[in-house]
Scaffold this active site. Structure first.
Site, PDB file in Angstrom:
ATOM      1  N   ARG A  91      45.948  37.591  43.743  1.00  0.00           N
ATOM      2  CA  ARG A  91      47.387  37.333  43.650  1.00  0.00           C
ATOM      3  C   ARG A  91      47.815  36.318  44.702  1.00  0.00           C
ATOM      4  O   ARG A  91      48.682  35.481  44.475  1.00  0.00           O
ATOM      5  CB  ARG A  91      48.172  38.658  43.826  1.00  0.00           C
ATOM      6  CG  ARG A  91      49.678  38.521  43.792  1.00  0.00           C
ATOM      7  CD  ARG A  91      50.351  39.664  44.526  1.00  0.00           C
ATOM      8  NE  ARG A  91      49.750  39.901  45.833  1.00  0.00           N
ATOM      9  CZ  ARG A  91      49.998  39.179  46.894  1.00  0.00           C
ATOM     10  NH1 ARG A  91      50.834  38.164  46.840  1.00  0.00           N
ATOM     11  NH2 ARG A  91      49.403  39.452  48.050  1.00  0.00           N
ATOM     12  N   LYS A 143      41.288  40.658  42.184  1.00  0.00           N
ATOM     13  CA  LYS A 143      41.904  40.135  43.392  1.00  0.00           C
ATOM     14  C   LYS A 143      42.432  38.725  43.120  1.00  0.00           C
ATOM     15  O   LYS A 143      42.130  38.128  42.110  1.00  0.00           O
ATOM     16  CB  LYS A 143      40.887  40.085  44.531  1.00  0.00           C
ATOM     17  CG  LYS A 143      40.514  41.466  45.038  1.00  0.00           C
ATOM     18  CD  LYS A 143      39.593  41.416  46.244  1.00  0.00           C
ATOM     19  CE  LYS A 143      40.035  40.489  47.321  1.00  0.00           C
ATOM     20  NZ  LYS A 143      41.413  40.681  47.808  1.00  0.00           N
ATOM     21  N   ASP A 188      40.055  44.267  53.072  1.00  0.00           N
ATOM     22  CA  ASP A 188      40.801  43.406  52.143  1.00  0.00           C
ATOM     23  C   ASP A 188      41.637  44.274  51.215  1.00  0.00           C
ATOM     24  O   ASP A 188      41.399  45.478  51.079  1.00  0.00           O
ATOM     25  CB  ASP A 188      39.810  42.527  51.348  1.00  0.00           C
ATOM     26  CG  ASP A 188      40.464  41.233  50.872  1.00  0.00           C
ATOM     27  OD1 ASP A 188      41.704  41.133  50.887  1.00  0.00           O
ATOM     28  OD2 ASP A 188      39.723  40.315  50.473  1.00  0.00           O
ATOM     29  N   GLU A 218      37.775  35.098  49.843  1.00  0.00           N
ATOM     30  CA  GLU A 218      37.662  36.563  49.892  1.00  0.00           C
ATOM     31  C   GLU A 218      36.326  37.015  49.305  1.00  0.00           C
ATOM     32  O   GLU A 218      35.689  37.930  49.831  1.00  0.00           O
ATOM     33  CB  GLU A 218      38.824  37.212  49.139  1.00  0.00           C
ATOM     34  CG  GLU A 218      40.145  37.093  49.889  1.00  0.00           C
ATOM     35  CD  GLU A 218      41.343  37.608  49.107  1.00  0.00           C
ATOM     36  OE1 GLU A 218      42.330  38.002  49.749  1.00  0.00           O
ATOM     37  OE2 GLU A 218      41.320  37.605  47.868  1.00  0.00           O
ATOM     38  N   ALA A 245      43.592  44.575  47.173  1.00  0.00           N
ATOM     39  CA  ALA A 245      43.215  44.325  45.771  1.00  0.00           C
ATOM     40  C   ALA A 245      44.467  44.456  44.916  1.00  0.00           C
ATOM     41  O   ALA A 245      45.438  45.111  45.298  1.00  0.00           O
ATOM     42  CB  ALA A 245      42.156  45.316  45.308  1.00  0.00           C
TER      43      ALA A 245
HETATM   44  C1  5RP Z   1      44.973  37.849  47.866  1.00  0.00           C
HETATM   45  C2  5RP Z   1      44.551  39.177  47.391  1.00  0.00           C
HETATM   46  C3  5RP Z   1      45.242  40.366  47.971  1.00  0.00           C
HETATM   47  O1  5RP Z   1      44.327  41.068  48.742  1.00  0.00           O
HETATM   48  C4  5RP Z   1      45.787  41.238  46.866  1.00  0.00           C
HETATM   49  O2  5RP Z   1      46.659  40.455  46.073  1.00  0.00           O
HETATM   50  C5  5RP Z   1      46.526  42.463  47.405  1.00  0.00           C
HETATM   51  O3  5RP Z   1      47.659  42.056  48.128  1.00  0.00           O
HETATM   52  P1  5RP Z   1      48.702  43.105  48.723  1.00  0.00           P
HETATM   53  O4  5RP Z   1      47.957  43.900  49.741  1.00  0.00           O
HETATM   54  O5  5RP Z   1      49.803  42.244  49.312  1.00  0.00           O
HETATM   55  O6  5RP Z   1      49.197  43.965  47.578  1.00  0.00           O
HETATM   56  O7  5RP Z   1      43.650  39.325  46.589  1.00  0.00           O
HETATM   57  O8  5RP Z   1      44.290  36.810  47.211  1.00  0.00           O
END
Ligand code: 5RP
Length: 232
Positions: free
Chosen positions: A102, A100, A87, A109, A89
């Site tokens: 965004r 987490k 995943d 998650e 972050a």
């Molecule tokens: C989604 C999340 C994403 O894992 C987090 O925002 C990171 O995203 P990215 O890899 O596009 O920067 O928590 O809910």
């Protein structure tokens, strides 16, 4: 906006994580642009090496992308224990506490993170901070969004209902709920704040992940490779 260097860092992190997946594993598939690279590489390994895995997606986005890459999907019902989760972050502190959400996928998650024996967090270097201070998303039951908002204000937050993009009105999560983005400023004690938020009826989950440092390995993609951070 991602710079070319950030995209390269994300690719390196995602590919490194995909390289740690072994044949026969059940793999949690997180949401976001960095995990896409891990899925891309897993898809290649499935084609090239005959890698056999079952993916547990954390969002519609993850499920759609996984299908595009030919990753077989299953569910948390089928596999309540997951070998490894990959995943992204929004922020990571030195104790491997995370923010987490965004992408508004934090509830699933966290379920997948909790069910996983090992968690690979794939990030570019901009995500590594000394103290968490980003917006903390809270997934709320629409029925209770005003009362939850008041309780979050009492904890010192400035909660803002997240609006949709290419949709009028609030974001509706994959679970049918709203998101309150909460500005808390610096968060030196994420465990305490996460515990406080978890007591609010109607606050279904928050984007603070403070209980998983022991099983998290953070893979920080860099220009030419990766740096791995863990508590051990
Ligand atoms: C989604 C999340 C994403 O894992 C987090 O925002 C990171 O995203 P990215 O890899 O596009 O920067 O928590 O809910």
């Amino acid at each position: 906006m991602n710079t070319a260097q950030q995209v390269e860092s994300k690719r390196n992190a995602g590919y490194h994580a995909a390289g740690m997946v072994e044949d026969g594993m059940v793999v949690g598939l997180g949401t976001g642009s960095t995990v896409f690279f891990a899925m891309e590489r897993l898809g290649e390994r499935i084609t090239d090496e005959g890698l056999s895995i079952a993916g547990i997606p954390t969002s519609y986005q993850a499920a759609i992308r996984a299908r595009q890459y030919g990753i077989p999907l299953s569910s948390l019902d089928e596999y309540p224990e997951i070998d490894i989760a990959i995943d992204g972050a929004d922020q990571v502190d030195p104790n491997l506490n995370l923010i987490k959400g965004r992408g508004a996928a934090l509830l699933r998650e966290k379920c997948v993170c909790d069910a996983a024996r090992k968690v690979l967090i794939v990030v570019d270097p901009t995500k590594m901070v000394d103290t968490l201070n980003a917006l903390v998303p809270v997934e709320v039951l629409p029925f209770a969004s005003a009362s939850v908002s008041r309780r979050l204000e009492a904890l010192g937050a400035v909660p803002v209902l997240r609006d949709g993009v290419k949709k009028d009105g609030p974001v509706v999560t994959d679970n049918g709920n709203f998101i309150l983005d909460c500005e808390f400023g610096a968060i030196p004690n994420p465990q305490d704040l996460e515990a406080e938020i978890s007591t609010i009826p109607g606050a279904l989950e928050c984007g603070l992940f403070s209980a998983y440092g022991e099983k998290i390995m953070v893979i920080v993609g860099e220009g030419k490779g990766c740096r791995v951070v863990s508590l051990h």
